[in-house]
Design an enzyme around this catalytic site. Sequence first.
Site, PDB file in Angstrom:
ATOM      1  N   TYR A  46      71.154 -23.119  52.620  1.00 48.39           N
ATOM      2  CA  TYR A  46      71.705 -23.696  53.857  1.00 48.39           C
ATOM      3  C   TYR A  46      72.742 -22.748  54.472  1.00 48.39           C
ATOM      4  O   TYR A  46      72.718 -22.480  55.685  1.00 48.39           O
ATOM      5  CB  TYR A  46      72.332 -25.042  53.510  1.00 48.39           C
ATOM      6  CG  TYR A  46      73.145 -25.693  54.606  1.00 48.39           C
ATOM      7  CD1 TYR A  46      72.531 -26.327  55.685  1.00 48.39           C
ATOM      8  CD2 TYR A  46      74.546 -25.726  54.545  1.00 48.39           C
ATOM      9  CE1 TYR A  46      73.290 -26.960  56.672  1.00 48.39           C
ATOM     10  CE2 TYR A  46      75.301 -26.356  55.513  1.00 48.39           C
ATOM     11  CZ  TYR A  46      74.676 -26.971  56.586  1.00 48.39           C
ATOM     12  OH  TYR A  46      75.432 -27.593  57.551  1.00 48.39           O
ATOM     13  N   SER A  57      79.013 -23.811  60.421  1.00 43.70           N
ATOM     14  CA  SER A  57      79.687 -24.514  59.316  1.00 43.70           C
ATOM     15  C   SER A  57      80.667 -23.555  58.641  1.00 43.70           C
ATOM     16  O   SER A  57      80.486 -22.331  58.717  1.00 43.70           O
ATOM     17  CB  SER A  57      78.632 -24.968  58.301  1.00 43.70           C
ATOM     18  OG  SER A  57      79.244 -25.373  57.098  1.00 43.70           O
TER      19      SER A  57
HETATM   20  N1  LIG Z   1      78.278 -33.137  58.197  1.00 44.80           N
HETATM   21  C1  LIG Z   1      78.840 -32.007  57.821  1.00 44.80           C
HETATM   22  O1  LIG Z   1      79.584 -31.964  56.820  1.00 44.80           O
HETATM   23  C2  LIG Z   1      78.612 -30.746  58.593  1.00 44.80           C
HETATM   24  C3  LIG Z   1      79.500 -29.673  58.401  1.00 44.80           C
HETATM   25  C4  LIG Z   1      79.278 -28.487  59.097  1.00 44.80           C
HETATM   26  C5  LIG Z   1      78.205 -28.371  59.957  1.00 44.80           C
HETATM   27  N2  LIG Z   1      77.347 -29.437  60.114  1.00 44.80           N
HETATM   28  C6  LIG Z   1      76.221 -29.249  61.035  1.00 44.80           C
HETATM   29  O2  LIG Z   1      76.317 -30.212  62.052  1.00 44.80           O
HETATM   30  C7  LIG Z   1      75.031 -30.439  62.626  1.00 44.80           C
HETATM   31  C8  LIG Z   1      74.797 -31.922  62.750  1.00 44.80           C
HETATM   32  O3  LIG Z   1      74.737 -32.477  61.449  1.00 44.80           O
HETATM   33  P1  LIG Z   1      75.353 -33.904  61.087  1.00 44.80           P
HETATM   34  O4  LIG Z   1      76.407 -33.672  60.089  1.00 44.80           O
HETATM   35  O5  LIG Z   1      75.657 -34.667  62.309  1.00 44.80           O
HETATM   36  O6  LIG Z   1      74.131 -34.519  60.289  1.00 44.80           O
HETATM   37  P2  LIG Z   1      73.139 -35.733  60.636  1.00 44.80           P
HETATM   38  O7  LIG Z   1      73.922 -36.966  60.822  1.00 44.80           O
HETATM   39  O8  LIG Z   1      72.109 -35.686  59.557  1.00 44.80           O
HETATM   40  O9  LIG Z   1      72.518 -35.313  62.020  1.00 44.80           O
HETATM   41  C9  LIG Z   1      71.569 -34.288  62.145  1.00 44.80           C
HETATM   42  C10 LIG Z   1      70.897 -34.416  63.478  1.00 44.80           C
HETATM   43  O10 LIG Z   1      69.962 -33.346  63.624  1.00 44.80           O
HETATM   44  C11 LIG Z   1      68.704 -33.884  63.998  1.00 44.80           C
HETATM   45  N3  LIG Z   1      67.643 -33.016  63.524  1.00 44.80           N
HETATM   46  C12 LIG Z   1      67.467 -32.515  62.281  1.00 44.80           C
HETATM   47  N4  LIG Z   1      66.382 -31.741  62.230  1.00 44.80           N
HETATM   48  C13 LIG Z   1      65.860 -31.731  63.497  1.00 44.80           C
HETATM   49  C14 LIG Z   1      64.740 -31.116  64.094  1.00 44.80           C
HETATM   50  N5  LIG Z   1      63.897 -30.340  63.389  1.00 44.80           N
HETATM   51  N6  LIG Z   1      64.517 -31.321  65.410  1.00 44.80           N
HETATM   52  C15 LIG Z   1      65.334 -32.111  66.139  1.00 44.80           C
HETATM   53  N7  LIG Z   1      66.403 -32.734  65.625  1.00 44.80           N
HETATM   54  C16 LIG Z   1      66.665 -32.539  64.316  1.00 44.80           C
HETATM   55  C17 LIG Z   1      68.693 -35.292  63.407  1.00 44.80           C
HETATM   56  O11 LIG Z   1      67.938 -36.177  64.188  1.00 44.80           O
HETATM   57  P3  LIG Z   1      66.483 -36.779  63.869  1.00 44.80           P
HETATM   58  O12 LIG Z   1      66.446 -37.122  62.423  1.00 44.80           O
HETATM   59  O13 LIG Z   1      66.371 -37.901  64.822  1.00 44.80           O
HETATM   60  O14 LIG Z   1      65.592 -35.646  64.235  1.00 44.80           O
HETATM   61  C18 LIG Z   1      70.151 -35.714  63.593  1.00 44.80           C
HETATM   62  O15 LIG Z   1      70.349 -36.232  64.895  1.00 44.80           O
HETATM   63  C19 LIG Z   1      74.036 -29.714  61.714  1.00 44.80           C
HETATM   64  O16 LIG Z   1      73.672 -28.497  62.298  1.00 44.80           O
HETATM   65  C20 LIG Z   1      74.842 -29.484  60.448  1.00 44.80           C
HETATM   66  O17 LIG Z   1      74.372 -28.372  59.738  1.00 44.80           O
HETATM   67  C21 LIG Z   1      77.541 -30.605  59.477  1.00 44.80           C
END
Ligand SMILES: NC(=O)c1ccc[n+]([C@@H]2O[C@H](COP(=O)([O-])OP(=O)(O)OC[C@H]3O[C@@H](n4cnc5c(N)ncnc54)[C@H](OP(=O)(O)O)[C@@H]3O)[C@@H](O)[C@H]2O)c1
Length: 256
Positions: free
Chosen positions: A153, A140
Amino acid sequence: MDFSNKVVLITGASGGIGASCALRFAALNANLALVGRNVENLNNVAGKCKELKGNRPLTIKADISIDDDDQRIITETIDRYGKLDVLVNNAGFLIMSGITGDIKNFDKMVATNIRGTYLLTQKAVPHLLETKGNIVNVSSVVSMKPIPSMMAYSMTKAAMDIFTKCAALELGPNGVRVNMVNPGPVNTNLFTANSLSQDQSEQFLDKLTGLIPLKKIVTSDDVAKLISFLASEDANCITGTSHIIDCGIMLGDPNA
Ligand SMILES: NC(=O)c1ccc[n+]([C@@H]2O[C@H](COP(=O)([O-])OP(=O)(O)OC[C@H]3O[C@@H](n4cnc5c(N)ncnc54)[C@H](OP(=O)(O)O)[C@@H]3O)[C@@H](O)[C@H]2O)c1
């Protein structure tokens, strides 16, 4: 870009950026292993991949913060496909928590965002060495930009950055590349899962849009395209690098 005959394992594929990655790699003909805890969402994404290309991905219900699950994820992938070419370490979550926040918030995020990613990668490495495959980690911009309410985080993401570089240096001589993407805010469930209401999240992103040089928010599909590029042969000379995708946020407010 084509991933025919490649096996791509994506964690956190049940929603957000991971789901977009699943669809992107499916469109590029990859054989997919999709990991998440929510089976309904995971099956929904797998169904869409099948509609797109006819191949039903392997779905693995697993929690990457559980050690046995990490081994099982790799075992099930190898049992199904016999090899692994690409690991996308995307699973992660956010709890808003600063210096006065409950230390348990930090512990929980470390368990998934870092420890789980570390252990799963460790289990995947022998197979990636065999295929001279590669890894893409999802970090991130907050690994580099301090935001007090996201301190805990951000620390997990900063750890992911150095994890990426060390792994790239260790595995590079054996032909395995390791890179990371560092997205700015993306409109997924990240903010609403543990911290903000839907309204708060939308207000936050709306307000932010006005301050972003390109006046728009990155989409999960944009991030998926970057991830698939880094995982492809087109990126064969790229390793150990961070790829910011943030519509210019890290440049600062254009009106400042
Ligand atoms: N959205 C943003 O602004 C942003 C910015 C920078 C980086 N990111 C990073 O991008 C990645 C994806 O996030 P997202 O934005 O797509 O959020 P999201 O929509 O909440 O998706 C998160 C995913 O991670 C899975 N997950 C969480 N904890 C887990 C665990 N212990 N074991 C297995 N699966 C797990 C969730 O699935 P289940 O609930 O089915 O397990 C879900 O599929 C993350 O690493 C986040 O930190 C996001």
